[in-house]
Scaffold this active site. Structure first.
Site, PDB file in Angstrom:
ATOM      1  N   ASP A   1       0.863  -1.179   0.000  1.00  0.00           N
ATOM      2  CA  ASP A   1       0.000   0.000   0.000  1.00  0.00           C
ATOM      3  C   ASP A   1       0.901   1.230   0.000  1.00  0.00           C
ATOM      4  O   ASP A   1       1.991   1.213   0.587  1.00  0.00           O
ATOM      5  CB  ASP A   1      -0.905   0.018   1.228  1.00  0.00           C
ATOM      6  CG  ASP A   1      -2.041  -0.996   1.146  1.00  0.00           C
ATOM      7  OD1 ASP A   1      -2.390  -1.407   0.022  1.00  0.00           O
ATOM      8  OD2 ASP A   1      -2.581  -1.360   2.201  1.00  0.00           O
TER       9      ASP A   1
ATOM     10  N   ASP B   1      -6.960  -1.419  -4.495  1.00  0.00           N
ATOM     11  CA  ASP B   1      -8.022  -1.083  -3.542  1.00  0.00           C
ATOM     12  C   ASP B   1      -8.979  -0.058  -4.134  1.00  0.00           C
ATOM     13  O   ASP B   1     -10.203  -0.175  -3.975  1.00  0.00           O
ATOM     14  CB  ASP B   1      -7.426  -0.506  -2.250  1.00  0.00           C
ATOM     15  CG  ASP B   1      -6.507  -1.472  -1.525  1.00  0.00           C
ATOM     16  OD1 ASP B   1      -6.674  -2.694  -1.684  1.00  0.00           O
ATOM     17  OD2 ASP B   1      -5.622  -0.987  -0.792  1.00  0.00           O
TER      18      ASP B   1
END
Length: 170
Positions: A123, A142
């Protein structure tokens, strides 16, 4: 009259989403060496920074995979969900829904690839307004999953509203 087949669109959206996700993750991992920049990251805009985060769980830190068993259980669970999305996409007739499902599928596979290869999901996107962060640090996969689900929900709600109005008028 036969229904139009939108499978190529869904597959293309999924493949492009997966490829872009992996390309961006490669870029932040190697050329930008984001991991070595610790918490400082790279400021792109006053409200957007690239920051390194190794996410061993799923959305919002749920279901942490703290060992190899839970890691592979999480991989299996997410593969089952991705398989369900793939079957849904394959059977779906509405072009918009097929494209939205392609976003969800491509994003899901992107995160599965990370989890299988690295043991965590990379991330890097930190959207913030001062100290307020409306989202946890996330990635392109995401975002694709989120937008795909939002499109599906909006279409389901709008179509149901339209259908309810039509039945009321009868």
């Amino acid at each position: 009259m036969s229904a139009i087949n939108h499978r190529p669109l869904g597959l293309t959206v999924a493949i492009v989403t997966l490829a872009l996700d992996q390309l961006v993750k490669y870029t932040v991992t190697y050329p930008l060496a984001l991991k070595s920049r610790a918490d400082a990251g790279i400021e792109i805009l006053p409200f957007f920074r690239l920051r390194w985060l190794e996410n061993p769980g799923v959305s919002m830190g749920f279901f942490h995979a703290d060992n190899e068993t839970t890691r592979w259980m999480l991989v299996g669970m997410t593969m089952l969900i991705a398989g369900f999305v793939g079957v849904w996409m394959w059977r779906e007739k509405a072009r918009s829904d097929v494209a939205a499902l392609g976003l969800v599928l491509g994003g899901a596979i992107g995160n599965i690839v990370d989890r299988m290869r690295l043991g965590y999901v990379v991330d890097y996107a930190d959207l913030h307004f001062g100290e307020w962060r409306p989202f946890l640090i996330f990635n392109l996969a995401d975002a694709a999953i989120t937008f795909g689900v939002l499109i599906l929900l909006a279409r389901a709600l709008l179509l149901r509203e339209k259908g309810a109005k039509t039945e009321t008028l009868k």
